[in-house]
Design an enzyme around this catalytic site. Sequence first.
Site, short mmCIF file in Angstrom:
data_model
loop_
_atom_site.label_atom_id
_atom_site.label_comp_id
_atom_site.label_asym_id
_atom_site.label_seq_id
_atom_site.Cartn_x
_atom_site.Cartn_y
_atom_site.Cartn_z
N GLU A 14 -3.00 -12.74 -9.00
CA GLU A 14 -4.07 -12.38 -8.17
C GLU A 14 -5.32 -12.32 -8.95
OE1 GLU A 14 -3.72 -7.87 -7.06
OE2 GLU A 14 -4.30 -8.59 -4.91
N SER A 38 -2.73 -1.74 -8.17
CA SER A 38 -2.36 -3.08 -8.75
C SER A 38 -0.78 -2.76 -8.69
CB SER A 38 -2.57 -3.29 -10.25
OG SER A 38 -2.22 -2.16 -10.97
N CYS A 82 -6.69 -6.95 -1.36
CA CYS A 82 -5.48 -7.26 -1.65
C CYS A 82 -4.62 -8.31 -0.63
CB CYS A 82 -4.36 -6.07 -1.46
SG CYS A 82 -4.94 -5.05 0.21
N GLU A 138 0.95 0.16 -1.73
CA GLU A 138 0.36 -1.02 -1.08
C GLU A 138 -0.20 -1.58 -2.24
OE1 GLU A 138 -2.28 -3.26 -0.03
OE2 GLU A 138 -3.26 -1.60 1.08
N LYS A 186 -6.77 11.29 -5.31
CA LYS A 186 -7.61 10.73 -6.33
C LYS A 186 -8.41 9.51 -6.05
CE LYS A 186 -6.86 8.53 -9.90
NZ LYS A 186 -8.33 7.78 -9.94
P1 NAI Z 1 -5.50 0.02 -10.49
O1 NAI Z 1 -3.98 -0.17 -10.11
O2 NAI Z 1 -5.48 0.28 -12.27
O3 NAI Z 1 -6.01 1.29 -10.04
C1 NAI Z 1 -6.08 1.74 -8.80
C2 NAI Z 1 -5.83 3.37 -8.56
O4 NAI Z 1 -4.90 3.60 -9.55
C3 NAI Z 1 -7.18 4.04 -9.38
O5 NAI Z 1 -7.27 5.37 -8.86
C4 NAI Z 1 -6.72 4.21 -10.82
O6 NAI Z 1 -7.38 5.35 -11.40
C5 NAI Z 1 -5.28 4.55 -10.52
N1 NAI Z 1 -4.38 4.47 -11.92
C6 NAI Z 1 -4.52 3.62 -12.82
N2 NAI Z 1 -3.67 3.91 -13.79
C7 NAI Z 1 -2.67 4.93 -13.16
C8 NAI Z 1 -1.55 5.32 -13.78
N3 NAI Z 1 -1.23 5.11 -14.86
N4 NAI Z 1 -1.02 6.57 -13.07
C9 NAI Z 1 -1.64 6.87 -11.72
N5 NAI Z 1 -2.72 6.29 -11.51
C10 NAI Z 1 -3.49 5.31 -12.08
O7 NAI Z 1 -6.21 -1.28 -10.35
P2 NAI Z 1 -7.50 -1.61 -11.27
O8 NAI Z 1 -7.35 -1.58 -12.77
O9 NAI Z 1 -8.62 -0.94 -10.86
O10 NAI Z 1 -7.71 -3.24 -11.09
C11 NAI Z 1 -6.55 -4.00 -11.45
C12 NAI Z 1 -6.14 -5.22 -10.69
O11 NAI Z 1 -5.37 -4.33 -9.40
C13 NAI Z 1 -7.18 -5.64 -9.60
O12 NAI Z 1 -7.69 -6.94 -10.31
C14 NAI Z 1 -6.32 -6.22 -8.52
O13 NAI Z 1 -5.64 -7.23 -8.76
C15 NAI Z 1 -5.56 -5.23 -8.25
N6 NAI Z 1 -5.84 -4.19 -7.27
C16 NAI Z 1 -5.38 -4.15 -6.16
C17 NAI Z 1 -5.94 -3.53 -5.16
C18 NAI Z 1 -4.89 -3.50 -3.62
O14 NAI Z 1 -5.84 -3.05 -2.75
N7 NAI Z 1 -3.88 -3.70 -3.52
C19 NAI Z 1 -6.95 -2.52 -5.25
C20 NAI Z 1 -7.34 -2.31 -6.63
C21 NAI Z 1 -7.06 -3.44 -7.50
#
Ligand code: NAI
Length: 497
Positions: free
Chosen positions: A400, A248, A303, A269, A194
């Site tokens: 972050e 996140s 990240c 990760e 996904k």
């Molecule tokens: P997120 O963690 O919500 O999104 C990442 C992935 O998880 C996306 O594919 C999203 O659709 C999915 N997702 C979201 N909620 C979910 C759930 N309940 N169950 C399963 N999958 C789910 O991150 P978001 O909201 O895009 O960004 C927020 C913050 O997260 C950023 O500001 C940053 O601090 C952090 N982040 C860290 C990343 C990394 O590489 N470690 C990458 C993206 C965001």
Amino acid sequence: MGIAVSPQIHPQVAEFIDKPRKMLINGRWMNAASGKTFPTYNPATGEVLAQIAEGDRDDIEQAVRAARKAFDSGPWRRMTPSERGRLIWKLADLLEQHSEEFAYIESLDNGKAFNIAKVADVPLAVDMFRYMAGWATKIEGNTIPISSGGKFLAYTLREPIGVVGQIIPWNFPLLMAAWKLGPALAAGCTVVLKPAEQTPLSALRLGELVMEAGFPEGVVNIVPGYGETAGAALAAHPNVDKVAFTGSTEVGKLIVHAAAGNLKKVSLELGGKSPNVVFKDADLDSAIAGSAGAIFFNHGQCCCAGSRLYVEKSVYDRVVEGVAAEAKKIKVGSGLDPETQMGPLVSVEQLNRVCGYLEAGFSEGAKAVVGGHKAGDRGYFVEPTVLVNTKEDMKVVKEEIFGPVVTAMPFTDPEEIIPRANDSEYGLAAAVWTRDIGKAHRMAEQLRAGTVWINCYNVFDAALPFGGYKQSGWGREMGHEVLHNYTQTKAVCANIA
Ligand code: NAI
Ligand code: MG
């Protein structure tokens, strides 16, 4: 700031985004069961770029069924490791042939500079597939001398874990797909991927190449959609054997809860707040350039971004001025403009989040030496920012930000810096700049982080494991270590007396 989308849109990409993009289930391109679509935006303009089939529970159900069947009874499991390796290598070749197109898609959908996507994201993804293609034939067990009475031949088999759900973020959409798919396929798993709702395009185009390469149906399924719907259904699904997540820390914890239902295996990760430590005995010119790159690469949406800069007091002013000067030189604009070094943030949510952090920092007493604001009058641009007058308990130092914002703080005593650098709930990466090799390696040992860079930053390689200590995650991506995420060990013991 030139933030217009180039009128000469890449012809193949124009055709690709012209119609609503479908999802890949069991080797076929399908509309969502609900018939719904969702928009993806061009972050340089805020305009809708394309419509995408919106996967939800029913689509995840179908995709998991296809992956289950492909794993349990499809031709995939009967293929030799060598055949699997060749398919993965072929996918790498196809991706490489379409480098320009993929760099263009990444730039349009994510906002990053085309020129950077072309030399970083796409070749790193190609390399990941090639590296993992090689591993397909090298996943071995051991023979084990055992001391029980009698005569036994004991050995281990490393078997694929099964059906894997993979949920990836938007900061490196193609590369994250490669980091996930490469090892899962090398290990012989089947996948439901996904992509992030902000950036689904490159994964869907990659899905076309997966089919062109000749992977059997159901081995790779790609279901775009939102996290709370499609993502949550995948993480909770009882027929999924393992979920691999990048994103996140907050959602990482939700994944762990969702996985509890069938105790599926989990690798994560997650976020970071990585310390970047500059000593007075460093080569300051390279430390300055490296520290700027540590935070500003990919607009700080990494990240492992070096977001906490600690500088030994006697060189603090010089290093802060130097990093600020680097920040001023960065050309911010549309990712498609060939001059651009930094594009927009990915979404209006990220723009608001980063600007919210800047406001919180200012209200707590931080000062911007450079930057500090939103940039431009459309799109999601933020100025490269260096904050000073910050303290350890401020939000901008603890949390972050995931944007082009670094906090710079002095330190006096090399002994004091280890506990300060380690004072974070995260532990993804860290860096040290010094000419004293003994000090550098002592620091590397004491920093609680999954990666420590010495006199460099953001060096990634398919062969080098990457992942987090503490709340930055579980397990490692890349290197042969990642294969542990996708295999399980079976002990076989035969009585040969
Ligand atoms: P997120 O963690 O919500 O999104 C990442 C992935 O998880 C996306 O594919 C999203 O659709 C999915 N997702 C979201 N909620 C979910 C759930 N309940 N169950 C399963 N999958 C789910 O991150 P978001 O909201 O895009 O960004 C927020 C913050 O997260 C950023 O500001 C940053 O601090 C952090 N982040 C860290 C990343 C990394 O590489 N470690 C990458 C993206 C965001
Ligand atoms: Mg988008």
